[in-house]
Design an enzyme around this catalytic site. Structure first.
Site, PDB file in Angstrom:
ATOM      1  N   ARG A  56      38.060  86.907   1.625  1.00 39.78           N
ATOM      2  CA  ARG A  56      38.582  87.154   0.288  1.00 39.78           C
ATOM      3  C   ARG A  56      39.666  86.170  -0.143  1.00 39.78           C
ATOM      4  O   ARG A  56      39.638  85.635  -1.255  1.00 39.78           O
ATOM      5  CB  ARG A  56      39.161  88.578   0.188  1.00 39.78           C
ATOM      6  CG  ARG A  56      38.124  89.636  -0.045  1.00 39.78           C
ATOM      7  CD  ARG A  56      38.578  90.930   0.565  1.00 39.78           C
ATOM      8  NE  ARG A  56      38.532  90.814   2.004  1.00 39.78           N
ATOM      9  CZ  ARG A  56      37.482  91.182   2.745  1.00 39.78           C
ATOM     10  NH1 ARG A  56      36.447  91.738   2.188  1.00 39.78           N
ATOM     11  NH2 ARG A  56      37.484  91.002   4.053  1.00 39.78           N
ATOM     12  N   THR A  57      40.639  85.954   0.726  1.00 39.74           N
ATOM     13  CA  THR A  57      41.793  85.162   0.301  1.00 39.74           C
ATOM     14  C   THR A  57      41.364  83.736  -0.061  1.00 39.74           C
ATOM     15  O   THR A  57      41.688  83.232  -1.135  1.00 39.74           O
ATOM     16  CB  THR A  57      42.873  85.142   1.398  1.00 39.74           C
ATOM     17  OG1 THR A  57      43.177  86.487   1.744  1.00 39.74           O
ATOM     18  CG2 THR A  57      44.129  84.444   0.915  1.00 39.74           C
ATOM     19  N   HIS A 135      52.090  88.068   3.885  1.00 36.00           N
ATOM     20  CA  HIS A 135      50.920  87.700   3.082  1.00 36.00           C
ATOM     21  C   HIS A 135      51.268  88.063   1.629  1.00 36.00           C
ATOM     22  O   HIS A 135      50.725  89.000   1.055  1.00 36.00           O
ATOM     23  CB  HIS A 135      49.714  88.499   3.581  1.00 36.00           C
ATOM     24  CG  HIS A 135      48.377  88.034   3.083  1.00 36.00           C
ATOM     25  ND1 HIS A 135      48.226  87.142   2.045  1.00 36.00           N
ATOM     26  CD2 HIS A 135      47.119  88.346   3.492  1.00 36.00           C
ATOM     27  CE1 HIS A 135      46.928  86.940   1.845  1.00 36.00           C
ATOM     28  NE2 HIS A 135      46.246  87.653   2.705  1.00 36.00           N
TER      29      HIS A 135
HETATM   30  C1  NCD Z   1      44.150  90.608   5.658  1.00 37.81           C
HETATM   31  C2  NCD Z   1      44.768  89.432   6.342  1.00 37.81           C
HETATM   32  O1  NCD Z   1      44.132  88.433   6.608  1.00 37.81           O
HETATM   33  O2  NCD Z   1      45.955  89.545   6.586  1.00 37.81           O
HETATM   34  N1  NCD Z   1      43.082  90.361   4.865  1.00 37.81           N
HETATM   35  C3  NCD Z   1      43.277  89.814   3.615  1.00 37.81           C
HETATM   36  O3  NCD Z   1      43.780  88.737   3.460  1.00 37.81           O
HETATM   37  N2  NCD Z   1      42.879  90.550   2.576  1.00 37.81           N
HETATM   38  C4  NCD Z   1      44.071  91.825   6.464  1.00 37.81           C
HETATM   39  C5  NCD Z   1      43.514  91.807   7.853  1.00 37.81           C
HETATM   40  O4  NCD Z   1      43.130  90.785   8.406  1.00 37.81           O
HETATM   41  O5  NCD Z   1      43.445  92.912   8.411  1.00 37.81           O
END
Ligand code: NCD
Length: 307
Positions: A56-57, A135
């Site tokens: 997603r990111t 994050h």
């Molecule tokens: C998360 C991350 O990478 O920190 N995912 C995200 O970016 N939406 C959560 C995770 O890895 O559990």
């Protein structure tokens, strides 16, 4: 208008700045619905440098840039496919890649990576996750999703659930919630993976009423937002501690029956077993809406940094 140079940690955002970004994200949502793309960043290039996996990111940043008319160059698996594997320091890599673009989106495997990058980068650095650290852009879209639902953040009761020690999204979200008059934050986790002390102290300093629990069921009836997370297996040295934490906080039928009708369920994703697939049909499940909001919020952020 807020001004930002780098986006490294959640604490750097003021309450007003957060509200401004929520409005900007709302405008981006309209824009995408009405016309799909625009050209406000048509002369800009984004460098995407990811040392850890992401779905997603990374794709939402790339899609956000494309929808704003900009372009990007990208490397995933940078641990193997960048000069890191030849022993290059993060600082040297950043100074090199910064000359290829106008902004660097960095996901690093160690806490503090974004801060180190920002110190040497001549262009803005966006922290897309630094190991078990923070994050902040995930927390921005979480704040946006909560605000969109309730039209406020003040006065809400929010449960942060799961691996609060290693979960970078809950760290950033807790820092941002500390800027509001939250009615209560429940920190729900096994004691071995509880919220780091510095974050608990931050909540105390900001006079947030918080409560630490190791069971979700008794408090489920009291919350407006349940923010569930995955147990971050990759950060456990001792696998038996991981096994102890895994599968403890499942949104079971019992928990769902306790949740208020107007409550919402959030998750940064990816999920493991915390949320059974049948919960997806429940109107309180908002984690896929969160995913969509990530695009709008990242468009808002890129425009703010680059326009
Ligand atoms: C998360 C991350 O990478 O920190 N995912 C995200 O970016 N939406 C959560 C995770 O890895 O559990």
């Amino acid at each position: 208008m807020i001004t930002l140079t780098h986006v490294t940690e959640a604490q750097q955002f003021s309450r007003e700045g957060l509200m401004e970004l929520c409005s900007a994200a709302e405008r981006m949502k309209q824009l995408v619905r009405e016309q799909g793309c625009t050209n406000t960043l048509q002369n800009k290039v984004m460098v995407v440098l990811f040392y850890q996996p992401s779905t997603r990111t990374r794709l939402s940043f790339e899609s956000a840039m494309v929808r704003l008319g900009g372009r990007y160059v990208s490397t995933e698996s940078a641990l193997d496919f960048s000069s890191h594997s030849k022993g290059e320091s993060l600082e040297d890599t950043i100074q090199a890649v910064a000359s290829y673009g106008d902004v660097v989106v960095l996901r690093y495997h160690e806490e503090g990576g974004a801060e180190r990058a920002a110190r040497v980068s001549p262009v803005p650095v966006i922290n897309a996750g630094d190991g078990p650290g923070q994050h902040p852009t995930q927390a921005l879209l979480d704040i946006y999703t909560i605000h969109n639902t309730f039209q406020r953040i003040d006065g809400l009761k929010i449960a942060l659930v799961g691996d609060l020690k290693h979960g970078r999204t809950v760290h950033s979200l807790a820092y941002m919630l500390g800027k509001f008059a939250i009615a209560r934050i429940y920190l729900v986790s096994p004691s071995k993976v509880g919220m780091p002390g510095e974050l608990v102290e931050y909540l105390q300093r900001h006079r947030i009423d918080y409560a630490i629990h190791d069971n979700l069921l008794p408090i489920a009836h009291d919350v407006d937002v349940v923010y569930t997370t995955r147990v971050q297996r990759e950060y456990f040295d001792d696998l038996s501690e991981y096994q102890e934490a895994y599968g403890k906080y499942v949104l079971s039928r019992e928990v769902m029956a306790e949740l208020k009708r107007e409550a919402i369920i959030l998750h940064p994703l990816p999920r493991n077993d915390e949320i059974p697939p049948e919960v997806d049909q429940d109107p309180r499940a908002r984690y896929f809406e969160q995913v969509r909001n990530g695009l709008y919020m990242r468009m808002a952020l890129l425009e703010l940094l680059l326009r």
